[in-house]
Design an enzyme around this catalytic site. Sequence first.
Site, PDB file in Angstrom:
ATOM      1  N   CYS A 286      35.129  49.285  47.618  1.00  0.00           N
ATOM      2  CA  CYS A 286      34.193  48.536  46.764  1.00  0.00           C
ATOM      3  C   CYS A 286      32.919  48.120  47.487  1.00  0.00           C
ATOM      4  O   CYS A 286      32.030  47.525  46.874  1.00  0.00           O
ATOM      5  CB  CYS A 286      34.898  47.326  46.172  1.00  0.00           C
ATOM      6  SG  CYS A 286      36.311  47.788  45.156  1.00  0.00           S
TER       7      CYS A 286
ATOM      8  N   HIS B 284      30.569  38.672  46.149  1.00  0.00           N
ATOM      9  CA  HIS B 284      31.455  39.780  45.799  1.00  0.00           C
ATOM     10  C   HIS B 284      32.444  39.346  44.722  1.00  0.00           C
ATOM     11  O   HIS B 284      32.783  40.138  43.834  1.00  0.00           O
ATOM     12  CB  HIS B 284      32.210  40.256  47.035  1.00  0.00           C
ATOM     13  CG  HIS B 284      33.188  41.343  46.761  1.00  0.00           C
ATOM     14  ND1 HIS B 284      32.799  42.613  46.391  1.00  0.00           N
ATOM     15  CD2 HIS B 284      34.557  41.353  46.762  1.00  0.00           C
ATOM     16  CE1 HIS B 284      33.870  43.362  46.195  1.00  0.00           C
ATOM     17  NE2 HIS B 284      34.949  42.625  46.414  1.00  0.00           N
TER      18      HIS B 284
ATOM     19  N   GLU C 167      36.261  34.367  50.236  1.00  0.00           N
ATOM     20  CA  GLU C 167      34.795  34.447  50.269  1.00  0.00           C
ATOM     21  C   GLU C 167      34.175  33.057  50.201  1.00  0.00           C
ATOM     22  O   GLU C 167      33.194  32.769  50.904  1.00  0.00           O
ATOM     23  CB  GLU C 167      34.283  35.309  49.120  1.00  0.00           C
ATOM     24  CG  GLU C 167      32.774  35.502  49.173  1.00  0.00           C
ATOM     25  CD  GLU C 167      32.241  36.463  48.128  1.00  0.00           C
ATOM     26  OE1 GLU C 167      31.050  36.834  48.209  1.00  0.00           O
ATOM     27  OE2 GLU C 167      33.018  36.845  47.213  1.00  0.00           O
TER      28      GLU C 167
ATOM     29  N   LYS D  93      29.793  39.892  38.462  1.00  0.00           N
ATOM     30  CA  LYS D  93      30.993  40.595  37.986  1.00  0.00           C
ATOM     31  C   LYS D  93      31.635  39.861  36.811  1.00  0.00           C
ATOM     32  O   LYS D  93      32.425  40.447  36.077  1.00  0.00           O
ATOM     33  CB  LYS D  93      31.998  40.747  39.117  1.00  0.00           C
ATOM     34  CG  LYS D  93      31.596  41.742  40.204  1.00  0.00           C
ATOM     35  CD  LYS D  93      32.701  41.896  41.234  1.00  0.00           C
ATOM     36  CE  LYS D  93      32.318  42.876  42.335  1.00  0.00           C
ATOM     37  NZ  LYS D  93      31.336  42.305  43.286  1.00  0.00           N
TER      38      LYS D  93
ATOM     39  N   HIS E  44      34.074  44.662  37.436  1.00  0.00           N
ATOM     40  CA  HIS E  44      33.950  45.155  38.809  1.00  0.00           C
ATOM     41  C   HIS E  44      33.633  46.648  38.772  1.00  0.00           C
ATOM     42  O   HIS E  44      34.465  47.456  38.359  1.00  0.00           O
ATOM     43  CB  HIS E  44      35.247  44.892  39.569  1.00  0.00           C
ATOM     44  CG  HIS E  44      35.172  45.165  41.030  1.00  0.00           C
ATOM     45  ND1 HIS E  44      34.023  45.646  41.658  1.00  0.00           N
ATOM     46  CD2 HIS E  44      36.102  45.027  42.023  1.00  0.00           C
ATOM     47  CE1 HIS E  44      34.252  45.782  42.941  1.00  0.00           C
ATOM     48  NE2 HIS E  44      35.498  45.426  43.190  1.00  0.00           N
TER      49      HIS E  44
ATOM     50  N   PHE F  43      38.657  47.395  49.787  1.00  0.00           N
ATOM     51  CA  PHE F  43      40.005  47.641  50.295  1.00  0.00           C
ATOM     52  C   PHE F  43      39.912  48.295  51.677  1.00  0.00           C
ATOM     53  O   PHE F  43      39.048  49.133  51.935  1.00  0.00           O
ATOM     54  CB  PHE F  43      40.762  48.585  49.369  1.00  0.00           C
ATOM     55  CG  PHE F  43      41.294  47.947  48.112  1.00  0.00           C
ATOM     56  CD1 PHE F  43      41.203  46.592  47.890  1.00  0.00           C
ATOM     57  CD2 PHE F  43      41.901  48.733  47.137  1.00  0.00           C
ATOM     58  CE1 PHE F  43      41.697  46.012  46.733  1.00  0.00           C
ATOM     59  CE2 PHE F  43      42.411  48.168  45.972  1.00  0.00           C
ATOM     60  CZ  PHE F  43      42.311  46.807  45.771  1.00  0.00           C
TER      61      PHE F  43
END
Length: 411
Positions: free
Chosen positions: A162, A302, A313, A334, A339, A398
């Site tokens: 991502c 994010h 985060e 998002k 996403h 990931f």
Amino acid sequence: MKRRVVVTGLGALTPLGLSVASSWQGALSGRSGVSFLPDLAALGLPTTIGGRIEGFDPARFLEPKQIRHMDRFAQLAIAASEEAMADSGLLGAGYDLEEVGVLFGTGIGGMVTFTEQHQVFLRRWDRVSPFFIPMMIPNMAAGEVAIRWGLLGPNATTVTACASSASAVGEAFRLVQHGDAPAMLALGAEAVIIPFAYAGFASMKALSTRNDAPEKASRPFDRSRDGFVMGEGAGCLVLEEMEAAQRRGAHIYGEVVGYGQSSDGHHLVEPRADGKGAFLAMKRALADAGLAPSDVDYINAHATATQKGDAGEARAIQALFGQAPPHLSVSSTKSMTGHLLGAAGVVELLFSLLAIRDQMVPPTINLEDPDVGVGLDLVPNEVRRRPVKVALSNSFGFGGHNVSLVVSALA
């Protein structure tokens, strides 16, 4: 000597719209692009919602034969590049196209083609398309964009889950900054709103199952968040060396000033609870930019609406910027787009540049009861008009891949 790098063209297709203008207006209005997807419901999947791009017609950009031989993710990349190139005026700017290149990012690539051709293979192996491999491989969108515009400069694809398109922007920035190319197209695209992909993410329990209220499902930083909402999209930035862009009178959206990377070194898909990887990426991006945390006005987080990801985060932001920094706004777009996976980074940096242009911060919608980031201005539910000179955009993937990018108004 490092060259200064500016952004002179933007292109985007998102669940909020088929252009930069419509996507940005959707974000400012706090509109959700998430909807119910009947084709998923018919298969009994636990998640039946997503951010699908509606109304996209590849025939606006491609001939029928090209459409048949190009996966949807590459079609979206071509469309985003069309808008960005028209916006920048790069083709008429006198550049030697042998020097101009493409950096592209995608997390998955041609999964639509992969699944379709696998079904063909199960019936008869000799009916598999000769275009199967070229349509599926992640780097093919970069090749297609270069073919489209006749670009013979550096050409590469980054796959950092991502964070992929954020990595692409960062690497394109470096190429222009160090004189390896006078201009670069930095893109990302993802198109995996298909049952097979949903099955994979659902088996990980990564997706929201708030199927009864799609527009409320993506809930970054909210206590009731239950996973991310899948989206599809594409974005493109045209990056140029600043002095050349100024000489030709190009419109400049802002300057790319910092690029930071890190690894969590922790787990296949789970982020570090302490947020150290995210902290290091942001710290390194600011160091690269020669800026202090107090210089940043806005962070496009994010934040995907997973329990552990948002918490990590938020901890990283507060560790670097303070528990309640009065100068800083943080939001997650998002919450509206879903996403976009490998395309998220470039689209969210594009939104960050527009926040600088318009002096408006898009909201985090569906934020009713924050349980992390308490003390941060998370811009709940409504657009915020405020001064924005410097913005930072986070993208984490990931594997523990972390990328932070810093953009600023042109000084």
